[in-house]
Design a protein around this motif. Structure first.
Motif, PDB file in Angstrom:
ATOM      1  N   LEU A 449       0.779  -1.241  -0.015  1.00 54.55           N
ATOM      2  CA  LEU A 449      -0.025   0.185  -0.068  1.00 54.55           C
ATOM      3  C   LEU A 449       1.029   1.140  -0.024  1.00 54.55           C
ATOM      4  O   LEU A 449       0.541   2.171  -0.493  1.00 54.55           O
ATOM      5  CB  LEU A 449      -1.048  -0.037   1.229  1.00 54.55           C
ATOM      6  CG  LEU A 449      -2.063  -1.190   1.148  1.00 54.55           C
ATOM      7  CD1 LEU A 449      -2.904  -0.745   2.507  1.00 54.55           C
ATOM      8  CD2 LEU A 449      -2.867  -0.941   0.110  1.00 54.55           C
ATOM      9  N   THR A 450       1.755   1.197   0.691  1.00 59.20           N
ATOM     10  CA  THR A 450       2.995   2.335   0.781  1.00 59.20           C
ATOM     11  C   THR A 450       3.517   2.488  -0.672  1.00 59.20           C
ATOM     12  O   THR A 450       3.649   3.636  -1.160  1.00 59.20           O
ATOM     13  CB  THR A 450       4.059   2.114   1.859  1.00 59.20           C
ATOM     14  OG1 THR A 450       3.251   2.020   3.114  1.00 59.20           O
ATOM     15  CG2 THR A 450       5.110   3.429   1.890  1.00 59.20           C
ATOM     16  N   LEU A 451       3.828   1.462  -1.311  1.00 58.35           N
ATOM     17  CA  LEU A 451       4.345   1.512  -2.664  1.00 58.35           C
ATOM     18  C   LEU A 451       3.467   2.217  -3.430  1.00 58.35           C
ATOM     19  O   LEU A 451       3.958   3.148  -4.369  1.00 58.35           O
ATOM     20  CB  LEU A 451       4.820   0.090  -3.067  1.00 58.35           C
ATOM     21  CG  LEU A 451       5.303   0.118  -4.563  1.00 58.35           C
ATOM     22  CD1 LEU A 451       6.561   0.863  -4.611  1.00 58.35           C
ATOM     23  CD2 LEU A 451       5.537  -1.538  -4.898  1.00 58.35           C
ATOM     24  N   LEU A 452       2.162   1.927  -3.615  1.00 63.34           N
ATOM     25  CA  LEU A 452       1.089   2.382  -4.433  1.00 63.34           C
ATOM     26  C   LEU A 452       0.937   3.892  -4.068  1.00 63.34           C
ATOM     27  O   LEU A 452       0.986   4.785  -5.217  1.00 63.34           O
ATOM     28  CB  LEU A 452      -0.130   1.687  -4.343  1.00 63.34           C
ATOM     29  CG  LEU A 452      -0.320   0.277  -4.500  1.00 63.34           C
ATOM     30  CD1 LEU A 452      -1.783  -0.155  -4.348  1.00 63.34           C
ATOM     31  CD2 LEU A 452      -0.031   0.035  -6.036  1.00 63.34           C
ATOM     32  N   VAL A 453       1.011   4.444  -3.001  1.00 66.76           N
ATOM     33  CA  VAL A 453       0.777   5.782  -2.493  1.00 66.76           C
ATOM     34  C   VAL A 453       1.901   6.708  -2.974  1.00 66.76           C
ATOM     35  O   VAL A 453       2.234   7.608  -3.627  1.00 66.76           O
ATOM     36  CB  VAL A 453       0.702   6.108  -0.866  1.00 66.76           C
ATOM     37  CG1 VAL A 453       0.816   7.549  -0.710  1.00 66.76           C
ATOM     38  CG2 VAL A 453      -0.644   5.342  -0.502  1.00 66.76           C
ATOM     39  N   LEU A 454       3.352   6.010  -2.848  1.00 65.09           N
ATOM     40  CA  LEU A 454       4.566   6.531  -3.208  1.00 65.09           C
ATOM     41  C   LEU A 454       4.446   6.581  -4.610  1.00 65.09           C
ATOM     42  O   LEU A 454       5.268   7.582  -5.081  1.00 65.09           O
ATOM     43  CB  LEU A 454       5.782   5.740  -2.658  1.00 65.09           C
ATOM     44  CG  LEU A 454       5.956   5.935  -1.152  1.00 65.09           C
ATOM     45  CD1 LEU A 454       7.156   4.802  -0.626  1.00 65.09           C
ATOM     46  CD2 LEU A 454       6.175   7.331  -0.545  1.00 65.09           C
ATOM     47  N   ALA A 455       4.152   5.596  -5.327  1.00 63.88           N
ATOM     48  CA  ALA A 455       4.140   5.718  -6.798  1.00 63.88           C
ATOM     49  C   ALA A 455       3.276   7.003  -7.243  1.00 63.88           C
ATOM     50  O   ALA A 455       3.838   7.551  -8.236  1.00 63.88           O
ATOM     51  CB  ALA A 455       3.665   4.374  -7.264  1.00 63.88           C
ATOM     52  N   PHE A 456       2.199   7.097  -6.926  1.00 67.66           N
ATOM     53  CA  PHE A 456       1.540   8.453  -7.094  1.00 67.66           C
ATOM     54  C   PHE A 456       2.139   9.684  -7.043  1.00 67.66           C
ATOM     55  O   PHE A 456       2.178  10.668  -7.630  1.00 67.66           O
ATOM     56  CB  PHE A 456      -0.019   8.330  -6.416  1.00 67.66           C
ATOM     57  CG  PHE A 456      -0.996   9.406  -6.997  1.00 67.66           C
ATOM     58  CD1 PHE A 456      -1.776   9.407  -8.107  1.00 67.66           C
ATOM     59  CD2 PHE A 456      -0.798  10.805  -6.328  1.00 67.66           C
ATOM     60  CE1 PHE A 456      -2.435  10.209  -8.406  1.00 67.66           C
ATOM     61  CE2 PHE A 456      -1.655  11.643  -6.629  1.00 67.66           C
ATOM     62  CZ  PHE A 456      -2.524  11.468  -7.751  1.00 67.66           C
ATOM     63  N   ILE A 457       2.859   9.755  -5.620  1.00 69.23           N
ATOM     64  CA  ILE A 457       3.400  10.953  -5.205  1.00 69.23           C
ATOM     65  C   ILE A 457       4.593  11.000  -6.050  1.00 69.23           C
ATOM     66  O   ILE A 457       4.934  12.141  -6.643  1.00 69.23           O
ATOM     67  CB  ILE A 457       3.779  10.723  -3.625  1.00 69.23           C
ATOM     68  CG1 ILE A 457       2.726  10.753  -2.848  1.00 69.23           C
ATOM     69  CG2 ILE A 457       4.702  11.954  -3.437  1.00 69.23           C
ATOM     70  CD1 ILE A 457       2.991  10.454  -1.415  1.00 69.23           C
ATOM     71  N   ALA A 458       5.336  10.237  -6.365  1.00 67.06           N
ATOM     72  CA  ALA A 458       6.555  10.136  -7.436  1.00 67.06           C
ATOM     73  C   ALA A 458       6.010  10.912  -8.722  1.00 67.06           C
ATOM     74  O   ALA A 458       6.930  11.518  -9.170  1.00 67.06           O
ATOM     75  CB  ALA A 458       7.169   8.719  -7.584  1.00 67.06           C
ATOM     76  N   GLY A 459       4.865  10.352  -9.143  1.00 65.37           N
ATOM     77  CA  GLY A 459       4.530  10.944 -10.387  1.00 65.37           C
ATOM     78  C   GLY A 459       4.188  12.262 -10.452  1.00 65.37           C
ATOM     79  O   GLY A 459       4.343  13.097 -11.216  1.00 65.37           O
ATOM     80  N   THR A 460       3.589  12.923  -9.262  1.00 61.29           N
ATOM     81  CA  THR A 460       3.633  14.234  -9.069  1.00 61.29           C
ATOM     82  C   THR A 460       4.747  14.838  -8.920  1.00 61.29           C
ATOM     83  O   THR A 460       4.758  16.197  -9.795  1.00 61.29           O
ATOM     84  CB  THR A 460       2.293  14.390  -7.858  1.00 61.29           C
ATOM     85  OG1 THR A 460       3.348  14.155  -6.631  1.00 61.29           O
ATOM     86  CG2 THR A 460       1.198  13.850  -8.070  1.00 61.29           C
ATOM     87  N   ILE A 461       5.565  14.573  -8.224  1.00 59.14           N
ATOM     88  CA  ILE A 461       6.978  15.126  -8.460  1.00 59.14           C
ATOM     89  C   ILE A 461       7.447  15.181  -9.752  1.00 59.14           C
ATOM     90  O   ILE A 461       8.085  16.135  -9.949  1.00 59.14           O
ATOM     91  CB  ILE A 461       7.733  14.432  -7.179  1.00 59.14           C
ATOM     92  CG1 ILE A 461       7.395  14.471  -5.767  1.00 59.14           C
ATOM     93  CG2 ILE A 461       9.286  14.874  -7.442  1.00 59.14           C
ATOM     94  CD1 ILE A 461       8.114  13.794  -4.819  1.00 59.14           C
TER      95      ILE A 461
END
Length: 482
Positions: A449-461
């Motif tokens: 779940l952390t990986l999925l959240v971080l994936a979205f955040i990484a995309g916004t960055i």
């Protein structure tokens, strides 16, 4: 600025026009339906749905899921005429909700599909091992056959998409054929307790825990959205993509619903719950043996292998096209948009997919995790959650996009996508509330779940950095409207 202009301006000059454009409706439907792995769903997932829902109304759960996804497809296909690249979820979310959210969705989609692909490779390995053991008694390591399937799929993914589509069409016809043989045999012989409408009793939808059954029913449709991913290789995308999407969803829903009905009738409505709960893995194979005989039963064991192989091949191609689109728009390296001069396919992108999945599969193999109960279950569960979230965002993006453009087709651009968004959001909430059924290990749950959240955040960055470092390329993304 149109998306076609944007893509052309940002991609290598030869890439957009060099892609093979020979895919028709049947080819795309075959790839998408094969990606849904219908035989694996009937043989393995349907008994799980019956057991977890605590109801014999599994056919209705598939029908409900199919209706929601058809409503989703109304907005999804309406957008396909305005977003003219193969980014699918990413492109549609960006067009409606902006570039930052869109690129966040793009990275989330990539991570979700990579997780699913790793799980599928391990599943193929186990399926081959099981088939060899049943026919010869020889025990072989699952990772050996995972490696073999990995090499074959990597070679096919590197080449012309039509070769893959022909292989997938054959696999789909074969596995759908044996499923229909089982269904027809059960109906012809009247099942264990006679033909009955018990599996279609709407009152049973309120019994047990239908929300969990519905969650798994949606899981069985994952991959149908790939119709839009093959847009750049379709002969007439404005006509082909909508038709392929509706046909794929309708065909998959009908096959699942009829087959779930047949399974319940075959075992008997009074016994179906007990059999599904206590002998989940053997429920469907036993029905094949009872109603079709040993020959079809043995053929089915082989086709379970080709079913999962076809599914893995489909998602390799999906990942390749996702990366290709992001490369053509300079969100990722433009090299991903390079097209092989002979095969007219995004072969470099396919190589990147091969390298990433190869590293991930090797890492999972070294850990010693169980290939089915841990790797496949955890990774496919996380991927399902990620993709359902993207579908919800897509429906919202459709409404925002068409309201901004003052489109007066209220049913197609407002009502249908809003209903789909609410239904899909509900499924996401159900999935989170019952996450232990998708990902039983609490540590794995936290990590994934952390990986999925971080994936979205990484995309916004990534989007913010692109806006600063490559302002012209970022500007050319501009909502990706035609």
């Amino acid at each position: 600025m149109s998306t076609e202009t944007s893509a052309a301006a940002s991609a290598p000059s030869h890439s957009e026009n060099a892609l093979h454009r020979g895919l028709g409706v049947s080819s795309i439907v075959a790839m998408v339906a094969a990606g849904a792995a219908p035989l694996a769903v009937v043989a393995l997932t349907t008994p799980i749905i019956i057991a977890l829902s605590g109801s014999v109304a599994a056919p209705l759960l598939f029908i409900v899921a199919g209706i929601v996804l058809l409503l989703f497809s109304v907005g999804f296909t309406s957008m396909s005429r305005h977003v003219r690249n193969s980014g699918a979820f990413y492109s549609y979310i960006q067009a409606g909700l902006g570039r930052v959210v869109g690129i966040g969705a793009a990275v989330l989609a990539l991570v979700s599909y990579f997780l699913l692909q790793v799980g599928l490779y391990t599943y193929v390995g186990v399926a081959v091992t099981g088939a060899i053991s049943r026919f010869s008694g020889v025990e072989t390591p699952w990772w050996l056959w995972t490696l073999v399937s990995f090499l074959i799929i990597s070679a096919l993914g590197y080449r012309d998409i039509e070769l893959s589509s022909k292989i997938l069409l054959v696999a789909l016809v074969a596995e759908a054929g044996v499923v229909l043989i089982l269904d027809a045999s059960i109906f012809f012989r009247g099942g264990a307790e006679g033909l009955s409408a018990a599996p279609l009793n709407a009152a049973d939808l309120l019994a047990g825990t239908p929300s969990i059954g519905l969650m798994f029913a949606f899981f069985c449709f994952i991959g149908f959205e790939a119709t839009a991913v093959f847009r750049n290789e379709a002969r007439d995308p404005d006509r082909t993509i909508p038709r392929a999407t509706y046909i794929a969803v309708g065909m998959i829903a009908a096959l699942y619903a009829v087959s779930a009905f047949a399974l319940v009738i075959g075992v008997g409505p009074s016994r179906a719950l007990d059999v599904a709960a206590n002998d989940t893995a053997n429920m469907t194979p036993d029905l094949f043996m009872q109603y079709t005989g040993v020959v079809v039963h043995d053929i089915t064991n082989v086709l379970l292998v080709t079913s999962t192989f076809a599914c893995a091949l489909t998602f390799h191609n999906v990942l390749t096209r996702y990366q290709y689109t992001l490369g053509s728009l300079k969100v990722l390296s433009p090299r991903l948009a390079e097209v092989h001069p002979r095969f007219r396919a995004p072969s470099f992108s396919s190589i990147v997919v091969t390298i990433i999945t190869g590293i991930l599969v090797l890492a999972m193999t070294i850990t010693g995790l169980d290939p089915i109960n841990e790797i496949y279950t955890w990774f496919s569960g996380a991927a399902t959650l990620g993709l359902l979230t993207l579908m919800t965002l897509t429906s919202i993006a459709v409404v925002v996009f068409f309201r901004r453009h003052d489109d007066r087709r209220i049913t197609r651009t407002v009502i249908a996508p809003i209903i789909a968004a609410l239904a899909l959001a509900t499924v996401v909430i159900i999935a989170l509330a019952n996450i232990e059924l998708l990902i039983p290990d609490s540590v794995a749950t936290g990590i994934l779940l952390t990986l999925l959240v971080l994936a979205f955040i990484a995309g916004t960055i990534l989007a913010v950095r692109m806006r600063r470092a490559k302002p012209q390329a970022y500007a050319r993304l501009h909502d990706q409207e035609s």
